[in-house]
Every structure is written in structure tokens, then in C-alpha cells.
Design a protein around this motif. Structure first.
Motif, PDB file in Angstrom:
ATOM      1  N   ILE A 110       0.869  -1.175   0.000  1.00 21.65           N
ATOM      2  CA  ILE A 110       0.000   0.000   0.000  1.00 21.65           C
ATOM      3  C   ILE A 110       0.910   1.229   0.000  1.00 21.65           C
ATOM      4  CG2 ILE A 110      -1.745   1.296   1.281  1.00 21.65           C
ATOM      5  CD1 ILE A 110      -2.568  -1.408   2.570  1.00 21.65           C
ATOM      6  N   PRO A 111       0.719   2.168  -0.916  1.00 21.52           N
ATOM      7  CA  PRO A 111       1.575   3.357  -0.935  1.00 21.52           C
ATOM      8  C   PRO A 111       1.440   4.164   0.360  1.00 21.52           C
ATOM      9  CG  PRO A 111       0.289   3.182  -2.961  1.00 21.52           C
ATOM     10  CD  PRO A 111      -0.239   2.156  -2.019  1.00 21.52           C
ATOM     11  N   ARG A 112       2.552   4.692   0.830  1.00 24.16           N
ATOM     12  CA  ARG A 112       2.593   5.474   2.063  1.00 24.16           C
ATOM     13  C   ARG A 112       1.576   6.612   2.035  1.00 24.16           C
ATOM     14  NH1 ARG A 112       6.869   5.571   5.562  1.00 24.16           N
ATOM     15  NH2 ARG A 112       8.120   4.574   3.962  1.00 24.16           N
ATOM     16  N   GLY A 113       1.430   7.275   0.909  1.00 21.50           N
ATOM     17  CA  GLY A 113       0.503   8.399   0.796  1.00 21.50           C
ATOM     18  C   GLY A 113      -0.949   8.016   1.025  1.00 21.50           C
ATOM     19  N   ARG A 114      -1.307   6.782   0.672  1.00 20.80           N
ATOM     20  CA  ARG A 114      -2.687   6.322   0.879  1.00 20.80           C
ATOM     21  C   ARG A 114      -2.987   6.137   2.356  1.00 20.80           C
ATOM     22  NH1 ARG A 114      -5.406   3.580  -3.331  1.00 20.80           N
ATOM     23  NH2 ARG A 114      -7.186   4.034  -2.004  1.00 20.80           N
ATOM     24  N   LEU A 115      -1.934   5.891   3.169  1.00 18.06           N
ATOM     25  CA  LEU A 115      -2.126   5.639   4.596  1.00 18.06           C
ATOM     26  C   LEU A 115      -2.059   6.906   5.444  1.00 18.06           C
ATOM     27  CD1 LEU A 115      -0.067   2.359   4.857  1.00 18.06           C
ATOM     28  CD2 LEU A 115      -2.537   2.588   5.126  1.00 18.06           C
ATOM     29  N   GLU A 116      -1.487   7.972   4.884  1.00 17.32           N
ATOM     30  CA  GLU A 116      -1.391   9.219   5.646  1.00 17.32           C
ATOM     31  C   GLU A 116      -2.788   9.729   5.972  1.00 17.32           C
ATOM     32  OE1 GLU A 116       0.991  12.364   4.045  1.00 17.32           O
ATOM     33  OE2 GLU A 116       2.726  11.039   3.833  1.00 17.32           O
ATOM     34  N   GLY A 117      -3.021   9.990   7.220  1.00 14.48           N
ATOM     35  CA  GLY A 117      -4.307  10.519   7.656  1.00 14.48           C
ATOM     36  C   GLY A 117      -5.431   9.495   7.679  1.00 14.48           C
ATOM     37  N   ALA A 118      -5.126   8.247   7.317  1.00 10.70           N
ATOM     38  CA  ALA A 118      -6.170   7.219   7.282  1.00 10.70           C
ATOM     39  C   ALA A 118      -6.522   6.779   8.705  1.00 10.70           C
ATOM     40  CB  ALA A 118      -5.691   6.008   6.475  1.00 10.70           C
ATOM     41  N   ASP A 119      -7.825   6.608   8.968  1.00 11.05           N
ATOM     42  CA  ASP A 119      -8.251   6.083  10.266  1.00 11.05           C
ATOM     43  C   ASP A 119      -8.321   4.560  10.171  1.00 11.05           C
ATOM     44  OD1 ASP A 119     -10.621   5.455   8.924  1.00 11.05           O
ATOM     45  OD2 ASP A 119     -11.783   7.026   9.887  1.00 11.05           O
ATOM     46  N   THR A 120      -8.779   3.911  11.228  1.00 15.73           N
ATOM     47  CA  THR A 120      -8.770   2.448  11.242  1.00 15.73           C
ATOM     48  C   THR A 120      -9.637   1.848  10.133  1.00 15.73           C
ATOM     49  OG1 THR A 120     -10.483   2.439  12.959  1.00 15.73           O
ATOM     50  CG2 THR A 120      -8.216   2.203  13.689  1.00 15.73           C
ATOM     51  N   VAL A 121     -10.799   2.425   9.901  1.00 13.37           N
ATOM     52  CA  VAL A 121     -11.675   1.901   8.842  1.00 13.37           C
ATOM     53  C   VAL A 121     -10.994   2.049   7.486  1.00 13.37           C
ATOM     54  CG1 VAL A 121     -13.887   2.209   7.665  1.00 13.37           C
ATOM     55  CG2 VAL A 121     -13.786   2.323  10.163  1.00 13.37           C
ATOM     56  N   ASP A 122     -10.356   3.192   7.245  1.00 22.15           N
ATOM     57  CA  ASP A 122      -9.653   3.408   5.976  1.00 22.15           C
ATOM     58  C   ASP A 122      -8.517   2.397   5.797  1.00 22.15           C
ATOM     59  OD1 ASP A 122     -11.256   5.657   5.465  1.00 22.15           O
ATOM     60  OD2 ASP A 122      -9.816   7.021   6.412  1.00 22.15           O
ATOM     61  N   VAL A 123      -7.746   2.177   6.871  1.00 21.86           N
ATOM     62  CA  VAL A 123      -6.610   1.253   6.799  1.00 21.86           C
ATOM     63  C   VAL A 123      -7.098  -0.163   6.503  1.00 21.86           C
ATOM     64  CG1 VAL A 123      -4.767   0.154   8.141  1.00 21.86           C
ATOM     65  CG2 VAL A 123      -5.052   2.640   8.224  1.00 21.86           C
ATOM     66  N   VAL A 124      -8.141  -0.599   7.190  1.00 20.40           N
ATOM     67  CA  VAL A 124      -8.679  -1.944   6.956  1.00 20.40           C
ATOM     68  C   VAL A 124      -9.209  -2.063   5.531  1.00 20.40           C
ATOM     69  CG1 VAL A 124     -10.518  -3.562   7.597  1.00 20.40           C
ATOM     70  CG2 VAL A 124      -9.127  -2.461   9.373  1.00 20.40           C
ATOM     71  N   ASN A 125      -9.929  -1.051   5.059  1.00 18.61           N
ATOM     72  CA  ASN A 125     -10.436  -1.088   3.683  1.00 18.61           C
ATOM     73  C   ASN A 125      -9.290  -1.181   2.675  1.00 18.61           C
ATOM     74  OD1 ASN A 125     -13.137  -1.057   4.387  1.00 18.61           O
ATOM     75  ND2 ASN A 125     -13.295   1.170   4.288  1.00 18.61           N
ATOM     76  N   LEU A 126      -8.207  -0.425   2.914  1.00 21.10           N
ATOM     77  CA  LEU A 126      -7.045  -0.490   2.031  1.00 21.10           C
ATOM     78  C   LEU A 126      -6.400  -1.874   2.084  1.00 21.10           C
ATOM     79  CD1 LEU A 126      -5.428   3.004   2.706  1.00 21.10           C
ATOM     80  CD2 LEU A 126      -6.238   2.151   0.487  1.00 21.10           C
ATOM     81  N   MET A 127      -6.246  -2.404   3.292  1.00 18.65           N
ATOM     82  CA  MET A 127      -5.623  -3.722   3.427  1.00 18.65           C
ATOM     83  C   MET A 127      -6.420  -4.789   2.690  1.00 18.65           C
ATOM     84  SD  MET A 127      -4.289  -3.751   7.384  1.00 18.65           S
ATOM     85  CE  MET A 127      -3.470  -5.351   7.242  1.00 18.65           C
ATOM     86  N   ILE A 128      -7.730  -4.753   2.830  1.00 21.39           N
ATOM     87  CA  ILE A 128      -8.554  -5.772   2.175  1.00 21.39           C
ATOM     88  C   ILE A 128      -8.569  -5.569   0.661  1.00 21.39           C
ATOM     89  CG2 ILE A 128     -10.931  -6.621   1.924  1.00 21.39           C
ATOM     90  CD1 ILE A 128     -11.169  -6.313   4.990  1.00 21.39           C
ATOM     91  N   SER A 129      -8.575  -4.307   0.210  1.00 26.04           N
ATOM     92  CA  SER A 129      -8.585  -4.091  -1.232  1.00 26.04           C
ATOM     93  C   SER A 129      -7.235  -4.439  -1.865  1.00 26.04           C
ATOM     94  CB  SER A 129      -8.990  -2.653  -1.571  1.00 26.04           C
ATOM     95  OG  SER A 129      -7.994  -1.745  -1.171  1.00 26.04           O
ATOM     96  N   TYR A 130      -6.133  -4.251  -1.142  1.00 29.79           N
ATOM     97  CA  TYR A 130      -4.814  -4.584  -1.674  1.00 29.79           C
ATOM     98  C   TYR A 130      -4.458  -6.060  -1.484  1.00 29.79           C
ATOM     99  CZ  TYR A 130      -3.058   0.032  -2.974  1.00 29.79           C
ATOM    100  OH  TYR A 130      -2.844   1.238  -3.602  1.00 29.79           O
ATOM    101  N   TYR A 131      -4.912  -6.668  -0.363  1.00 25.58           N
ATOM    102  CA  TYR A 131      -4.418  -7.989   0.006  1.00 25.58           C
ATOM    103  C   TYR A 131      -5.488  -9.069   0.145  1.00 25.58           C
ATOM    104  CZ  TYR A 131      -0.570  -4.967   1.439  1.00 25.58           C
ATOM    105  OH  TYR A 131       0.417  -4.030   1.468  1.00 25.58           O
ATOM    106  N   ARG A 132      -6.742  -8.748  -0.015  1.00 22.23           N
ATOM    107  CA  ARG A 132      -7.847  -9.675   0.248  1.00 22.23           C
ATOM    108  C   ARG A 132      -7.896  -9.996   1.738  1.00 22.23           C
ATOM    109  NH1 ARG A 132      -5.911 -12.194  -4.688  1.00 22.23           N
ATOM    110  NH2 ARG A 132      -5.028 -13.873  -3.470  1.00 22.23           N
ATOM    111  N   GLU A 133      -9.022 -10.524   2.179  1.00 25.39           N
ATOM    112  CA  GLU A 133      -9.266 -10.702   3.607  1.00 25.39           C
ATOM    113  C   GLU A 133      -8.276 -11.633   4.288  1.00 25.39           C
ATOM    114  OE1 GLU A 133     -13.306 -11.819   4.308  1.00 25.39           O
ATOM    115  OE2 GLU A 133     -14.029  -9.768   4.081  1.00 25.39           O
ATOM    116  N   GLU A 134      -8.011 -12.784   3.698  1.00 19.40           N
ATOM    117  CA  GLU A 134      -7.185 -13.773   4.390  1.00 19.40           C
ATOM    118  C   GLU A 134      -5.779 -13.247   4.667  1.00 19.40           C
ATOM    119  OE1 GLU A 134      -5.253 -18.160   3.790  1.00 19.40           O
ATOM    120  OE2 GLU A 134      -7.041 -17.682   2.628  1.00 19.40           O
TER     121      GLU A 134
END
Length: 193
Positions: free
Chosen positions: A40-64
Motif C-alpha cells: 500500500i503506498p505510504r501516501g494512501r495511509l497518511e491521515g487514514a483512520d482504522t476503517v480506511d486502513v482496513v479497507n485499504l488492506m482488504i482491497s490490496y491484500y484480500r481478507e485472508e
């Protein structure tokens, strides 16, 4: 992974203090990810809250993989109780003994995980293992060069273990097999503990 995995991840990250959450995001930008994924690019995580981070993680890496990675990163930043709770919530079939360093009951801990500290502190043949893992394409040339750039054997071993742990069980198996082949005396002593 259960249907509510997204909410389980959000709940776990909500348990982090602000400083811990910041460290989690920092480790997330540097994490070694499985072959088919990109960081996940560093810029996408700047200012991201927990919901944003989880959404990014799942969209980049899938749930498992997102769940496994979150557990790994939480352990890396010394949030073991949150990591253990998350691991238990994501794998509800296994009973979990809560507490620092607790593992699901009935699971076998991989030797690379079990003996991490001893490997980092005492394994002398790290350069030979690096050569073996590069030849078997377990490590990329970037990983190889990065690890070789560290000045001490302990730093090389630590980085090697961290990278391999992030690449999944096959990479851990390959690391352990290379260690057994190169220094059977060391691995036999560990296995006897």
C-alpha cells in the motif's frame, strides 16, 4: 476467514493507542507482502483512520492475507495481546489462551517462529543460507542485497527472518530446510529444546 472479518480487523486496530496505530501504519508501508500483492503506498495511509486502513488492506491484500498480515504487524510492534485476540477472532474454530505470547491450542509453531531469538543471536551461517534462498528464488535480489548490506551477522539474521516471515509458510519452510542443510548441529540443538 469469517464473514465479519472486516469488522474484526477494525475492532482490533481500534484497540491501539494513537502511537501504536501510527507504528502499525509505518510497518504496513514497509511490510514484505506475498508475491501476487503490492504494498500500500505510504501516501494512501497518511491521515487514514482504522476503517480506511482496513479497507485499504482488504482491497490490496484480500481478507485472508490482510488478517495474517495484521497479526504479524501487531506482533512486530509488541502489541501481542491485541495480535493474539485478533488471531483468535479470525480463527474461531481454535481455542485461544489469552495473554502475552499465547498461541491457539493445538497448533504447531513453526521452528522459525519458535526459535526466532536464538536464530537472530546465534546462527553463524547466515550468508550461506542467503545464497541458498536466492538460488531457490525464495529471496529476490533486492532482499538479498538489502540483507547483505547489514554490518553484523545478527542484523542480517533478523532482517532475513522478518522478510521470510512476511512471505508465508513456504518461505519459512525453505529457510528452515536451508538452515538444517547448512548447519545441522545448530538446528538439532534448537529442536532438542
Amino acid at each position: 476467514m469469517p464473514r465479519a472479518a472486516r469488522q474484526i480487523l477494525v475492532d482490533a486496530l481500534d484497540n491501539l493507542e494513537r502511537h501504536g496505530f501510527r507504528r502499525f501504519k509505518q510497518h504496513l508501508t514497509e511490510a514484505e507482502v506475498e508475491r501476487d500483492f503490492s504494498r500500500i503506498p505510504r501516501g494512501r495511509l497518511e491521515g487514514a483512520d482504522t476503517v480506511d486502513v482496513v479497507n485499504l488492506m482488504i482491497s490490496y491484500y484480500r481478507e485472508e492475507f490482510a488478517g495474517r498480515l495484521a497479526v504479524q504487524l501487531l506482533r512486530e510492534i509488541n502489541e501481542r495481546s491485541i495480535a493474539d485476540g485478533l488471531e483468535g477472532d479470525l480463527n474461531p474454530g481454535g481455542a485461544v489462551v489469552r495473554g502475552a505470547g499465547a498461541k491457539p491450542q493445538g497448533t504447531v509453531v513453526h521452528p522459525v517462529e519458535k526459535h526466532f531469538i536464538q536464530i537472530v543471536q546465534n546462527f553463524n551461517s547466515v550468508d550461506a543460507v542467503l545464497d541458498s534462498l536466492l538460488a531457490r528464488q525464495i529471496l529476490t535480489t533486492e532482499h538479498y542485497d538489502k540483507i547483505r548490506s547489514y554490518p553484523t551477522r545478527q542484523e542480517k539474521s533478523r532482517e532475513l527472518c522478518v522478510i521470510v516471515r512476511g512471505r508465508g509458510s513456504q518461505a519459512k519452510d525453505a529457510l528452515w530446510d536451508a538452515m538444517v542443510d547448512i548447519d545441522p548441529f545448530f538446528t538439532n540443538n534448537l529442536s532438542g529444546q
